[in-house]
Motif scaffolding. Sequence first.
Motif, PDB file in Angstrom:
ATOM      1  N   SER A   1       0.814  -1.215   0.000  1.00 49.36           N
ATOM      2  CA  SER A   1       0.000   0.000   0.000  1.00 49.36           C
ATOM      3  C   SER A   1       0.846   1.263   0.000  1.00 49.36           C
ATOM      4  N   VAL A   2       2.054   1.179   0.567  1.00 49.25           N
ATOM      5  CA  VAL A   2       2.900   2.378   0.662  1.00 49.25           C
ATOM      6  C   VAL A   2       3.564   2.719  -0.663  1.00 49.25           C
ATOM      7  N   GLY A   3       3.556   1.784  -1.615  1.00 49.17           N
ATOM      8  CA  GLY A   3       4.118   2.057  -2.935  1.00 49.17           C
ATOM      9  C   GLY A   3       5.632   2.039  -2.976  1.00 49.17           C
ATOM     10  N   TRP A   4       6.255   1.107  -2.224  1.00 50.30           N
ATOM     11  CA  TRP A   4       7.723   1.006  -2.248  1.00 50.30           C
ATOM     12  C   TRP A   4       8.166   0.288  -3.518  1.00 50.30           C
ATOM     13  N   ARG A   5       8.974   0.967  -4.329  1.00 55.11           N
ATOM     14  CA  ARG A   5       9.482   0.397  -5.572  1.00 55.11           C
ATOM     15  C   ARG A   5      11.000   0.542  -5.570  1.00 55.11           C
ATOM     16  N   ASN A   6      11.682  -0.565  -5.357  1.00 52.27           N
ATOM     17  CA  ASN A   6      13.129  -0.539  -5.223  1.00 52.27           C
ATOM     18  C   ASN A   6      13.718  -1.696  -6.029  1.00 52.27           C
ATOM     19  N   ASP A   7      14.574  -1.377  -6.984  1.00 47.51           N
ATOM     20  CA  ASP A   7      15.121  -2.400  -7.879  1.00 47.51           C
ATOM     21  C   ASP A   7      15.961  -3.430  -7.128  1.00 47.51           C
ATOM     22  N   GLU A   8      16.754  -2.981  -6.151  1.00 49.53           N
ATOM     23  CA  GLU A   8      17.588  -3.914  -5.389  1.00 49.53           C
ATOM     24  C   GLU A   8      16.709  -4.856  -4.573  1.00 49.53           C
ATOM     25  N   SER A   9      15.625  -4.319  -4.036  1.00 46.23           N
ATOM     26  CA  SER A   9      14.684  -5.164  -3.301  1.00 46.23           C
ATOM     27  C   SER A   9      14.099  -6.239  -4.209  1.00 46.23           C
ATOM     28  N   GLU A  10      13.677  -5.852  -5.405  1.00 42.15           N
ATOM     29  CA  GLU A  10      13.110  -6.814  -6.347  1.00 42.15           C
ATOM     30  C   GLU A  10      14.112  -7.906  -6.699  1.00 42.15           C
ATOM     31  N   LYS A  11      15.367  -7.514  -6.869  1.00 39.72           N
ATOM     32  CA  LYS A  11      16.417  -8.476  -7.214  1.00 39.72           C
ATOM     33  C   LYS A  11      16.614  -9.490  -6.095  1.00 39.72           C
ATOM     34  N   LEU A  12      16.676  -9.009  -4.852  1.00 37.57           N
ATOM     35  CA  LEU A  12      16.885  -9.903  -3.712  1.00 37.57           C
ATOM     36  C   LEU A  12      15.668 -10.791  -3.470  1.00 37.57           C
ATOM     37  N   ILE A  13      14.480 -10.239  -3.647  1.00 36.25           N
ATOM     38  CA  ILE A  13      13.267 -11.044  -3.496  1.00 36.25           C
ATOM     39  C   ILE A  13      13.266 -12.187  -4.505  1.00 36.25           C
ATOM     40  N   GLU A  14      13.646 -11.858  -5.734  1.00 32.25           N
ATOM     41  CA  GLU A  14      13.701 -12.881  -6.789  1.00 32.25           C
ATOM     42  C   GLU A  14      14.740 -13.946  -6.449  1.00 32.25           C
ATOM     43  N   GLN A  15      15.905 -13.534  -5.990  1.00 32.69           N
ATOM     44  CA  GLN A  15      16.957 -14.492  -5.621  1.00 32.69           C
ATOM     45  C   GLN A  15      16.487 -15.409  -4.490  1.00 32.69           C
ATOM     46  N   GLY A  16      15.825 -14.823  -3.506  1.00 32.91           N
ATOM     47  CA  GLY A  16      15.355 -15.610  -2.377  1.00 32.91           C
ATOM     48  C   GLY A  16      14.315 -16.636  -2.761  1.00 32.91           C
ATOM     49  N   LEU A  17      13.469 -16.285  -3.712  1.00 30.05           N
ATOM     50  CA  LEU A  17      12.434 -17.214  -4.157  1.00 30.05           C
ATOM     51  C   LEU A  17      13.005 -18.373  -4.953  1.00 30.05           C
ATOM     52  N   ARG A  18      14.120 -18.137  -5.650  1.00 30.82           N
ATOM     53  CA  ARG A  18      14.679 -19.175  -6.522  1.00 30.82           C
ATOM     54  C   ARG A  18      15.704 -20.068  -5.816  1.00 30.82           C
ATOM     55  N   GLU A  19      16.124 -19.668  -4.635  1.00 32.12           N
ATOM     56  CA  GLU A  19      17.131 -20.443  -3.902  1.00 32.12           C
ATOM     57  C   GLU A  19      16.447 -21.421  -2.944  1.00 32.12           C
ATOM     58  N   THR A  20      16.776 -22.702  -3.071  1.00 28.39           N
ATOM     59  CA  THR A  20      16.128 -23.709  -2.229  1.00 28.39           C
ATOM     60  C   THR A  20      16.961 -24.113  -1.017  1.00 28.39           C
ATOM     61  N   ASP A  21      18.237 -23.741  -0.987  1.00 28.63           N
ATOM     62  CA  ASP A  21      19.073 -24.016   0.183  1.00 28.63           C
ATOM     63  C   ASP A  21      18.744 -22.976   1.259  1.00 28.63           C
ATOM     64  N   GLN A  22      18.259 -23.435   2.420  1.00 29.00           N
ATOM     65  CA  GLN A  22      17.767 -22.485   3.417  1.00 29.00           C
ATOM     66  C   GLN A  22      18.861 -21.567   3.954  1.00 29.00           C
ATOM     67  N   GLN A  23      20.061 -22.074   4.124  1.00 24.74           N
ATOM     68  CA  GLN A  23      21.137 -21.215   4.628  1.00 24.74           C
ATOM     69  C   GLN A  23      21.448 -20.099   3.628  1.00 24.74           C
ATOM     70  N   LYS A  24      21.454 -20.445   2.344  1.00 25.60           N
ATOM     71  CA  LYS A  24      21.702 -19.436   1.321  1.00 25.60           C
ATOM     72  C   LYS A  24      20.529 -18.448   1.243  1.00 25.60           C
ATOM     73  N   ARG A  25      19.307 -18.979   1.395  1.00 26.39           N
ATOM     74  CA  ARG A  25      18.140 -18.093   1.423  1.00 26.39           C
ATOM     75  C   ARG A  25      18.244 -17.124   2.598  1.00 26.39           C
ATOM     76  N   LYS A  26      18.691 -17.634   3.724  1.00 23.51           N
ATOM     77  CA  LYS A  26      18.830 -16.796   4.917  1.00 23.51           C
ATOM     78  C   LYS A  26      19.787 -15.640   4.647  1.00 23.51           C
ATOM     79  N   GLU A  27      20.885 -15.935   3.979  1.00 23.63           N
ATOM     80  CA  GLU A  27      21.863 -14.887   3.665  1.00 23.63           C
ATOM     81  C   GLU A  27      21.251 -13.838   2.738  1.00 23.63           C
ATOM     82  N   ILE A  28      20.458 -14.300   1.771  1.00 20.05           N
ATOM     83  CA  ILE A  28      19.804 -13.373   0.841  1.00 20.05           C
ATOM     84  C   ILE A  28      18.806 -12.489   1.583  1.00 20.05           C
ATOM     85  N   TYR A  29      17.985 -13.122   2.425  1.00 20.55           N
ATOM     86  CA  TYR A  29      16.964 -12.350   3.126  1.00 20.55           C
ATOM     87  C   TYR A  29      17.568 -11.401   4.151  1.00 20.55           C
TER      88      TYR A  29
END
Length: 580
Positions: free
Chosen positions: A500-528
Amino acid sequence: MVVVLILTSCSSSTSGTGQNQPQQQAQQPPAQGSGPVDVSKSESSVVKVIEASNPANIPAAAKNRPDTLIVGTTAPSGKFNPIYADSVYDSYVTELVFDGLLMNDEKGNPIPNVAESWDISEDGKTYTFHLKKGIKFTNGQELTAKDVEFTYTAIADPNYDGPRMDSVMDLVGYDEYHNDKEGKVPKLEGIKVIDDYTISFTLKDVKASALTSDFGYGIMCKDYYNFEKGNIQKLKDLFLKPMGSGAYVFKDYKAGQEIDFEANPNYWKGAPKIKNLIMKVTNADTVIQELTTGGVDVDIVAARPENIKMLQDAGFINIIYYPSNSYGYIGWNLRLDKFKDKRVRQALMYGLNRQGFIDAYYKGYGQVCNAPVSLVSWAYTDDINKYPYDPDKANQLLDEAGWVKGSDGFRYKDGEKFVIHWMTYTGSKYVDTLIPIVKDNWGKLGIEVVPELMEFSTLSTKVYDEQNFEMYNMAWSLSIDPDPSGIFSISQDVKGGFNSVGWRNDESEKLIEQGLRETDQQKRKEIYQQWIKLANEELPYLFLSYSDDAYGISSRVKGLKISPYEDWTYYIYQAELVNP
């Protein structure tokens, strides 16, 4: 840090898949559930239990309704549909009436529900669900794969304007189906009905959070809810007539007062032991009285010493509290010039005595929040800027951002006075405590704050459906998986979406995408954790508070299990009422 509590004397399992939900603070009910075991035998030292000192001291008001459970709630907005419910309170209704493909256990792991099993393809992109046979909707029709297909296809409809689009956007063919306004694409390619009890979902790419985030939504009966593609209004016209396969049947809704349910005698998991259930609207001013006089049997209360003492003094109330899977925040409309400069947002963080507010309100049952992830999440990190109260730093940042103090003590930029219209909600001691602190602290910075109070359901409409606000405050009841896309992705920056706040951040989108595609939880943790540090720097919200969840539960209620990852609705069919 996963905690579970069960009230009773047997034992239990299972639960439901959580999704992100907005809620109001003070009377906030994030994740709960139900089951068995003695209240004194908590499965985790993190859960604190205060047992009733005089269990037999149940008021006559409660004793006189032996077959009716009353649960206190904040007023829902009336969106009683599993793909449109946009608050915790509306979701309680849908969780009682509908069942999803999957649930989760107390640790957040996905477990069977309507789907008795599932397979994942070798490439990790196709999920095939095998449905349990014999599940009936309360209209007598059997739940089959065509109903599952209908439910998820509805979310992809070109005119769908709810908050759950993130559960289908990664499906093969979503764009083609969703963008087809002329009805030339009749099917969503990524959903395939194999037979009456088998259905598959194929994603364009791996999505690590899929099982815990996408397949818990209640399944709608196609024949009951059916609509022509594009005419989703027909589905919305049935908001106040929900019908599913759940433990309870929806009977009546009195807006601002209560929602009435009756046990589903043919429920596929077994007929509920409690015949009637009422969700009764309470607020911070009435909740303690309702609990102590027997007006409600179960309700969440602000975890504060005075509230705990009043419940203890009643004698018949069991009290449980634990760190919640949630956080409180202030949201600002980043589409407005006054909030676009992150230095302004950082100044407002430094310029608010958040610890003073926590101390004044929670009195030992809460702590300052600095990032949009809960303390119980495996992705949580403390290695971030703590934004301690520092008015000098706040003034410096405002000066740098071009907001200069005038002779009247207020700040101006390009002739505009720095005034913030703050929408918030009534009936909350959390808000009552917060307002004077915000006005005082920011007033000293040269910023005028104008609070505008309204019902929580009205606030939700203005924030999510209309995006018509300057600033507001709410809390998030979070999903199990820390994937932030359901709240902060650019795709959610639409009316009805959760960004609702309208946050649009390219780096955020990149990290969100990386986190969704990574299945190793430790690596996901580092991304998040990288993403958390980014959010802590950019401040799409002013992060405010973590708190304990505290529940008052009448000693006549048995079989109610509660944890950060389970709602009280999940095992409600196992609960029972026993008067001493």
